[in-house]
Write an enzyme that holds these catalytic residues in place. Structure first.
Site, PDB file in Angstrom:
ATOM      1  N   HIS A   5      11.975  -6.908   5.772  1.00  0.00           N
ATOM      2  CA  HIS A   5      13.031  -6.277   6.559  1.00  0.00           C
ATOM      3  C   HIS A   5      14.121  -7.258   6.984  1.00  0.00           C
ATOM      4  O   HIS A   5      15.262  -6.885   7.173  1.00  0.00           O
ATOM      5  CB  HIS A   5      12.432  -5.500   7.732  1.00  0.00           C
ATOM      6  CG  HIS A   5      11.862  -4.194   7.269  1.00  0.00           C
ATOM      7  ND1 HIS A   5      10.524  -3.943   7.230  1.00  0.00           N
ATOM      8  CD2 HIS A   5      12.458  -3.109   6.734  1.00  0.00           C
ATOM      9  CE1 HIS A   5      10.318  -2.735   6.734  1.00  0.00           C
ATOM     10  NE2 HIS A   5      11.483  -2.204   6.426  1.00  0.00           N
ATOM     11  N   ARG A  35       4.847  -7.462   0.185  1.00  0.00           N
ATOM     12  CA  ARG A  35       6.287  -7.630  -0.038  1.00  0.00           C
ATOM     13  C   ARG A  35       6.896  -8.758   0.779  1.00  0.00           C
ATOM     14  O   ARG A  35       7.989  -9.227   0.477  1.00  0.00           O
ATOM     15  CB  ARG A  35       7.031  -6.309   0.227  1.00  0.00           C
ATOM     16  CG  ARG A  35       6.822  -5.763   1.597  1.00  0.00           C
ATOM     17  CD  ARG A  35       7.263  -4.317   1.696  1.00  0.00           C
ATOM     18  NE  ARG A  35       8.639  -4.192   2.162  1.00  0.00           N
ATOM     19  CZ  ARG A  35       9.194  -3.059   2.547  1.00  0.00           C
ATOM     20  NH1 ARG A  35       8.495  -1.922   2.475  1.00  0.00           N
ATOM     21  NH2 ARG A  35      10.416  -3.010   2.962  1.00  0.00           N
ATOM     22  N   ARG A  62      16.366   3.986   9.259  1.00  0.00           N
ATOM     23  CA  ARG A  62      15.061   3.419   9.610  1.00  0.00           C
ATOM     24  C   ARG A  62      14.958   3.429  11.139  1.00  0.00           C
ATOM     25  O   ARG A  62      15.298   2.462  11.815  1.00  0.00           O
ATOM     26  CB  ARG A  62      14.945   1.994   9.074  1.00  0.00           C
ATOM     27  CG  ARG A  62      14.849   1.912   7.539  1.00  0.00           C
ATOM     28  CD  ARG A  62      14.762   0.469   7.085  1.00  0.00           C
ATOM     29  NE  ARG A  62      14.281   0.332   5.729  1.00  0.00           N
ATOM     30  CZ  ARG A  62      15.075   0.136   4.668  1.00  0.00           C
ATOM     31  NH1 ARG A  62      16.383   0.068   4.810  1.00  0.00           N
ATOM     32  NH2 ARG A  62      14.547   0.005   3.460  1.00  0.00           N
ATOM     33  N   ARG A 121      14.150   8.838   9.265  1.00  0.00           N
ATOM     34  CA  ARG A 121      12.740   8.625   8.953  1.00  0.00           C
ATOM     35  C   ARG A 121      11.971   8.488  10.256  1.00  0.00           C
ATOM     36  O   ARG A 121      12.388   7.750  11.149  1.00  0.00           O
ATOM     37  CB  ARG A 121      12.597   7.346   8.127  1.00  0.00           C
ATOM     38  CG  ARG A 121      11.166   7.067   7.740  1.00  0.00           C
ATOM     39  CD  ARG A 121      11.067   5.923   6.785  1.00  0.00           C
ATOM     40  NE  ARG A 121      11.357   4.656   7.441  1.00  0.00           N
ATOM     41  CZ  ARG A 121      11.445   3.505   6.789  1.00  0.00           C
ATOM     42  NH1 ARG A 121      11.306   3.481   5.473  1.00  0.00           N
ATOM     43  NH2 ARG A 121      11.683   2.388   7.426  1.00  0.00           N
ATOM     44  N   CYS A 157      15.618   5.421  -2.369  1.00  0.00           N
ATOM     45  CA  CYS A 157      16.232   4.677  -1.263  1.00  0.00           C
ATOM     46  C   CYS A 157      15.711   3.266  -1.092  1.00  0.00           C
ATOM     47  O   CYS A 157      16.056   2.592  -0.147  1.00  0.00           O
ATOM     48  CB  CYS A 157      16.058   5.443   0.045  1.00  0.00           C
ATOM     49  SG  CYS A 157      14.343   5.591   0.524  1.00  0.00           S
ATOM     50  N   GLU A 214       5.878   6.564  -1.617  1.00  0.00           N
ATOM     51  CA  GLU A 214       5.874   5.105  -1.687  1.00  0.00           C
ATOM     52  C   GLU A 214       4.485   4.499  -1.807  1.00  0.00           C
ATOM     53  O   GLU A 214       4.331   3.284  -1.751  1.00  0.00           O
ATOM     54  CB  GLU A 214       6.646   4.501  -0.503  1.00  0.00           C
ATOM     55  CG  GLU A 214       6.321   5.054   0.856  1.00  0.00           C
ATOM     56  CD  GLU A 214       7.252   4.531   1.969  1.00  0.00           C
ATOM     57  OE1 GLU A 214       8.049   3.620   1.740  1.00  0.00           O
ATOM     58  OE2 GLU A 214       7.138   5.059   3.084  1.00  0.00           O
ATOM     59  N   ASN A 243      10.533  -0.110  -2.429  1.00  0.00           N
ATOM     60  CA  ASN A 243      10.010  -1.384  -1.905  1.00  0.00           C
ATOM     61  C   ASN A 243       8.498  -1.298  -1.721  1.00  0.00           C
ATOM     62  O   ASN A 243       7.749  -2.163  -2.159  1.00  0.00           O
ATOM     63  CB  ASN A 243      10.634  -1.726  -0.548  1.00  0.00           C
ATOM     64  CG  ASN A 243      12.141  -1.691  -0.591  1.00  0.00           C
ATOM     65  OD1 ASN A 243      12.722  -1.944  -1.640  1.00  0.00           O
ATOM     66  ND2 ASN A 243      12.761  -1.376   0.522  1.00  0.00           N
ATOM     67  N   ASP A 244       8.089  -0.233  -1.057  1.00  0.00           N
ATOM     68  CA  ASP A 244       6.650  -0.078  -0.852  1.00  0.00           C
ATOM     69  C   ASP A 244       5.952   0.374  -2.124  1.00  0.00           C
ATOM     70  O   ASP A 244       4.786   0.055  -2.342  1.00  0.00           O
ATOM     71  CB  ASP A 244       6.382   0.907   0.296  1.00  0.00           C
ATOM     72  CG  ASP A 244       6.504   0.211   1.634  1.00  0.00           C
ATOM     73  OD1 ASP A 244       5.957  -0.897   1.768  1.00  0.00           O
ATOM     74  OD2 ASP A 244       7.177   0.750   2.535  1.00  0.00           O
TER      75      ASP A 244
HETATM   76  C1  PEP Z   1      10.882   1.463   0.823  1.00  0.00           C
HETATM   77  O1  PEP Z   1       9.692   1.231   1.064  1.00  0.00           O
HETATM   78  O2  PEP Z   1      11.386   1.325  -0.302  1.00  0.00           O
HETATM   79  C2  PEP Z   1      11.778   1.927   1.894  1.00  0.00           C
HETATM   80  C3  PEP Z   1      12.933   2.471   1.618  1.00  0.00           C
HETATM   81  O3  PEP Z   1      11.429   1.759   3.167  1.00  0.00           O
HETATM   82  P1  PEP Z   1      11.128   0.364   3.902  1.00  0.00           P
HETATM   83  O4  PEP Z   1      11.788  -0.719   3.099  1.00  0.00           O
HETATM   84  O5  PEP Z   1      11.712   0.493   5.257  1.00  0.00           O
HETATM   85  O6  PEP Z   1       9.647   0.291   3.900  1.00  0.00           O
HETATM   86 MG    MG Z   2       8.792   1.899   2.859  1.00  0.00          MG
END
Ligand code: PEP
Ligand code: MG
Length: 594
Positions: free
Chosen positions: A196, A470, A303, A339, A507, A436, A459-460
């Site tokens: 993040h 990550r 977020r 979210r 996203c 995710e 990302n997840d």
């Molecule tokens: C993701 O996981 O890709 C996502 C958009 O949310 P975050 O990065 O906040 O986990």
């Molecule tokens: Mg995520």
């Protein structure tokens, strides 16, 4: 003359573009290890004085934050800090801590911890929701006192013009105090492309290099530093020659915004006429301007946990409603997808949760909400009420299956019914699911039948599909966005959404990278949400490609055996088909997007 210290170069991962020459500002990561030691009789008075000085420092900090909060959010929202000031002036509380120092011959840190923990315990037993929640104010104040006692720089300093924040791990909670608008760059020991910290740095538009291992301990506040994201490097105590070279480079590199790109608004079309919607991911108010400036079609992902990060504590229903109304206003007709709090994992863990052995697989996101229903219900009510005046939607983070979705939907419906019964004004809100985790991918067709839309959190999806943390630089080599397993998961989820006739927004950070965005179009995506400042370059890439050709390349990628094969194929095909858009070597390196 000052002695020139030895130049130190440290390699990490550049996660947000740019070069900055500045001064180190060390920032504590907020986690407190409290030790206990014995104070001799002769030193007790000095220890109590040290404690009183920390109280005075903490009060001054809170006052400054309060002023800033008033400026940013208005007086109505700054009152929370009055509660913090009252605690710092509370004779009973401060007296108890001093008495503990005296009676137990304890160091001030230990006394703060013991008295603070006792008080927190008492608050946790209170039945009244509102009063119980005030426990978080106590926690916040205790943490501030501990930081003040540790001598570490608190976060709410007014930053010098060229401050480069250097930290071990900049947890999202640190955002609460970090004036990101004025920080020039970030350098952290841990983190990866999708941590993040990296997302925020890109969002706010400041350079960042993460994964620097033991860089923090080598620095002192005030040291000269160069952060060079393009070379994945930071340079501490740069020599005169290095400095000169960088000064010349930064002068020629001064960014010229591309007026034509900035003027483009709304959806973009590929050469063969496929319309692609480009939305904005936002976390903090300093990103809000970017939604309009970069021509986003509304907010594809808000977020919401960053609302808590600023405060380090839970936020009331009314305050949340105001925040969601503000987001809806920023998003306009296209609306904002809010979210539900994605707490747990590495998000504000220590504020809201007991420590967990394996937080990424623990009580994170929707699981946290389902186990802390009062928190979830309050947020849902705030969103439903904000929907009375603006276009907002809810997306459920990290659902594993249909039952997570059903339980959350049950709560949302019940809260809507209760609000109606109570005669409150509210609006209709569609509910989507974040896809995710692998189980959600496997069950995507079933989930698609019961939700209004999907959001693919790549990302997840990479983290959980490949079992790679990550935020852990040790395993960054295994974090492969273009792994065939990830591409299959994306394709399967997009197909499930199309089959059920619901929209799917991608996203994750993948959408911010032009080459990856094109690959996503090839896999069937037509709706992308990203860091606002990435929109112009993604727009340019999509406008220059043919979706059928992207489909053919994506099809070949799906047939690859390894992430290396996919990366090589993408590099080769993209430079052949679209040499102007993707000159050779312009594609992201392993584990990284650009
Ligand atoms: C993701 O996981 O890709 C996502 C958009 O949310 P975050 O990065 O906040 O986990
Ligand atoms: Mg995520």
């Amino acid at each position: 003359m000052m002695e020139q210290l030895q130049e130190i170069r440290c390699k990490g991962l550049g996660v947000s573009e740019g070069i900055v020459i500045g001064q180190v500002l060390r920032m504590h990561d907020g986690t407190q290890h409290v030790y206990h030691w014995k104070i001799d009789d002769a030193d007790l008075e000095a220890e109590r004085r040290r404690f009183r000085a920390a109280v005075a420092l903490a009060s001054r900090q809170v006052l400054t934050i309060k002023e800033k909060a008033e400026e940013r959010f208005g007086k109505d929202h700054a009152y929370i800090f009055d509660a913090h000031l009252l605690l710092l002036e509370d004779e009973k509380l401060i007296g108890d801590i001093e008495r503990h120092i005296t009676k137990e011959h304890a160091n001030a840190e230990w006394a703060v911890k013991v008295v603070g923990d006792n008080l927190l315990y008492l608050y946790s037993q209170i039945k009244d929701d509102y009063l119980r929640e005030r426990g978080s104010d106590i926690e916040d104040v205790m943490r501030r006192l501990l930081v003040a006692l540790s001598g570490a720089q608190p976060g709410n300093h007014s930053l010098s013009e060229d401050a480069v924040i250097v930290s071990q791990d900049l947890l999202p909670s640190a955002v609460a105090e970090l004036d990101l608008e004025h920080a020039r760059a970030l350098a952290t020991d841990t983190g990866g492309w999708t941590s993040h910290t990296a997302i925020l740095a890109r969002g706010v538009g400041i350079p960042a290099v993460v994964g620097l291992r033991d860089f923090y301990r080598r620095t002192k506040t005030g040291d000269r530093i160069i952060v060079d994201s393009s070379r994945n490097e930071v340079i501490l105590h740069p020599s005169a020659a290095t400095l000169k070279a960088y000064q010349a480079e930064t002068a020629t590199r001064a960014r010229q915004p591309d007026i034509a790109d900035l003027a483009a608004m709304g959806p973009v079309r590929t050469q063969d006429g496929v319309e692609v919607t480009l939305r904005a991911n936002v976390e903090v108010p300093s990103e809000f301007d970017g939604v309009e400036r970069y021509g986003a079609s509304g907010v594809g992902l808000y977020r919401s946990e960053f609302l808590l990060a600023r405060r380090g504590a839970m936020v009331s229903e009314d305050e949340q409603r105001l925040a969601y109304e503000a987001i809806a206003k920023v998003a306009g007709e296209q609306g904002a997808v809010i979210r539900l709090f994605d707490l747990g994992g590495d998000n504000l863990r220590e504020q809201f949760q007991e420590p967990e052995k394996n937080p990424a697989l623990g009580l994170r996101a929707i699981r946290f909400g389902l186990c802390n229903e009062d928190v979830m219900r309050r947020q849902v009510r705030a969103i439903l009420r904000a929907a009375a005046s603006g276009h907002v939607k809810i997306v459920l983070p990290m659902v594993a299956d249909v039952s997570d979705v059903r339980r959350a939907q049950g709560i949302i419906q019940e809260e809507a019914r209760n609000l109606r019964k109570a005669g409150r004004s509210l609006g209709e809100v569609s509910v989507g699911a974040m896809i995710e985790v692998p189980s959600a991918v496997f069950m995507a067709d079933r989930i698609a039948r019961i939700v209004d839309f999907f959001e693919l959190g790549t990302n997840d999806l990479v983290q959980y599909t490949l079992a790679v943390d990550r935020g852990n630089d040790e395993v960054a080599d295994w974090f492969r966005t273009l792994h065939p397993a990830v591409l299959h998961s994306i394709e399967q989820s997009l197909k499930a959404a199309a089959h059920a006739g619901i929209p799917a927004i991608v996203c994750g950070e993948m959408a911010s990278t032009p080459a990856y965005a094109v690959l996503l179009i090839g896999l069937g995506a037509t709706d992308l949400s990203m860091t606002p400042s990435s929109i112009p370059r993604v727009r340019r890439a999509i406008a220059g490609i043919d979706s059928q050709q992207a489909r053919l390349i994506a099809g070949e990628c799906l047939n690859c055996d390894t992430a290396d094969d996919v990366e090589n194929l993408v590099r080769e095909r993209f430079t052949n088909r679209w040499p102007d858009l993707f000159p050779s070597m312009s594609l992201p390196a392993r584990g990284q997007s650009q």
